[in-house]
Design an enzyme around this catalytic site. Structure first.
Site, PDB file in Angstrom:
ATOM      1  N   HIS A 144       8.864 -22.724   0.210  1.00 24.44           N
ATOM      2  CA  HIS A 144      10.203 -22.681  -0.402  1.00 24.44           C
ATOM      3  C   HIS A 144      10.210 -22.888  -1.916  1.00 24.44           C
ATOM      4  O   HIS A 144      11.232 -22.650  -2.555  1.00 24.44           O
ATOM      5  CB  HIS A 144      11.107 -23.759   0.213  1.00 24.44           C
TER       6      HIS A 144
HETATM    7 ZN   LIG Z   1      10.357 -25.073   8.052  1.00 20.67          ZN
END
Ligand SMILES: [Zn+2]
Length: 388
Positions: A144
């Site tokens: 992320h």
């Molecule tokens: Zn995850």
């Protein structure tokens, strides 16, 4: 014996990247991310006899060369993260996602993050320059992290940096990045969205119901990269059957057509049924099937950790993954003796394998119908780009 198995056992090596010290880093009692999972995985691998074979090597992650950070991250962000790691707090940090509940400012976080990234990086280096055929960094997989932004428990994107450096060292290298974490691999998607050397496929719980609220099937790459970014969003309640249907229909044919030189697999274990952060309903039987199939899809594999917030089940899942990547069966000499003591009552004592589970009724129906719709879309819109 497959070719990969023969090569690995007779003249190759596999690397498990780990250090006790890294596993002790603490995000705080209320934070779901527990680096301890890596230590539990290592312990289980020892206990189940899957860490003591002659072709295996345990390697400590070293600090990533800080110059490599700028292959992906913005200089100003790196500077702020460095300061955050020294315990400094500044208002600009918040604008970069630093100091939030998900990404707290922690003393040592810069060093910890670049050491975790160093582990992923050294795995890749060994894979492309030596006789290593399989590497696993359970402390990696921070999919992320964005170029200028920390998010989703991720500060430094070890995956993007490592793949970018691999492409720099070996121009033309074809990398298949396969993301099995329950969350969409948004940072990796962003980095390679216009790149056809890196095939990015992410299977995850749909952004309609889960962070990072994106990763739709319509996000399929741009320019050169059109068709080389594939998202398979899935419904809450997706079980092994639904998942393996989507995996078999999309991942296997596309990766085969792509013919990668290297597979990078993010094995986030947060799609397991017991995970507290997602509504996916997989057992580790699906993960096993997936990992087994990876062995037939590319000549070399870099496996990474990622999510997984049920500590014990994540450790079991990754132990099985390591065993499969090494073509061996776990054996438990101590079942019943220390099983309960080691992991507490949550463990199914003495076994690494989950009981089978399948969703039922409306939930199952919705999950399967949606998976079939997404698969159909991908087959229609993306398969022709790959000659399928
Ligand atoms: Zn995850």
């Amino acid at each position: 014996m497959s070719l990969l198995e023969q090569d690995l056992k007779e003249k190759g090596q596999s690397i498990f990247i780990f250090s006790e010290e890294m596993g002790r880093f603490d995000f705080g009692p209320d934070h779901p991310f527990k680096p301890e999972r890596a230590a539990k995985t290592y312990d289980l691998c020892i206990r189940y006899g899957v860490m003591n074979h002659p072709w295996m090597k345990v390697k400590k992650p070293e600090l990533l060369d800080p110059d490599l950070l700028e292959l992906f991250h913005e200089a100003a962000y790196i500077e702020l993260l460095k300061e955050a790691g020294n315990g400094e707090v500044r208002i600009e940090m918040l604008e970069r996602g630093l100091g939030t509940k998900d990404n707290p400012i922690l003393p040592g976080i810069f060093e910890w993050s670049i050491r975790a990234a160093g582990g992923t990086h050294v795995g890749m280096r060994e894979l492309i320059t030596g006789n290593t055929l399989v590497a696993f960094n359970p402390l990696g997989g921070f999919h992320h992290a964005m170029a200028g932004q920390a998010e989703g428990f991720c500060y430094i994107n070890d995956i993007v940096i490592t793949i970018m450096d691999a492409l720099r060292i070996s121009p033309g290298l074809k990398v298949a990045y396969l993301d099995f974490d329950a969350h969409h691999g948004n940072g990796v998607q962003e980095a390679f969205y216009e790149d056809s050397n890196v095939l990015v496929i992410s299977l995850h719980q749909s952004g309609r119901t889960l962070y990072p609220w994106a990763g739709y099937e319509t996000e399929k790459g741009k320019n050169e990269g059109l068709g080389f970014n594939i998202n398979v969003p899935l419904e809450p309640g997706t079980d092994d059957e639904v998942y393996l249907h989507a995996y078999g229909a999309v991942v296997i044919p596309v990766v085969k057509a792509f013919e990668p030189d290297l597979i990078v697999a993010e094995l986030g274990a947060d799609a397991l049924i017991s995970d507290p952060l997602t509504q996916m309903r997989l057992t580790n039987n699906a993960y096993q099937r997936v990992v087994k199939s990876l062995l037939g899809l590319g000549p070399k594999i870099l496996a990474l950790g990622g999510g997984g917030y049920d500590l014990y089940r994540t450790a079991r899942c990754w132990t099985l993954a390591w065993a499969i990547l090494n073509f061996i069966e776990p054996e438990d000499e101590f079942a019943g003796l220390v099983g309960g003591m080691m992991f507490g009552p949550e463990m199914e004592v003495g076994s690494l394998y989950d009981h089978p589970f399948l969703s039922k009724g409306e939930i199952k129906e919705r999950a399967m119908t949606e998976a079939q719709r997404v698969v159909g879309y991908i087959q229609r819109d993306i398969f022709p780009i790959h000659g399928l």
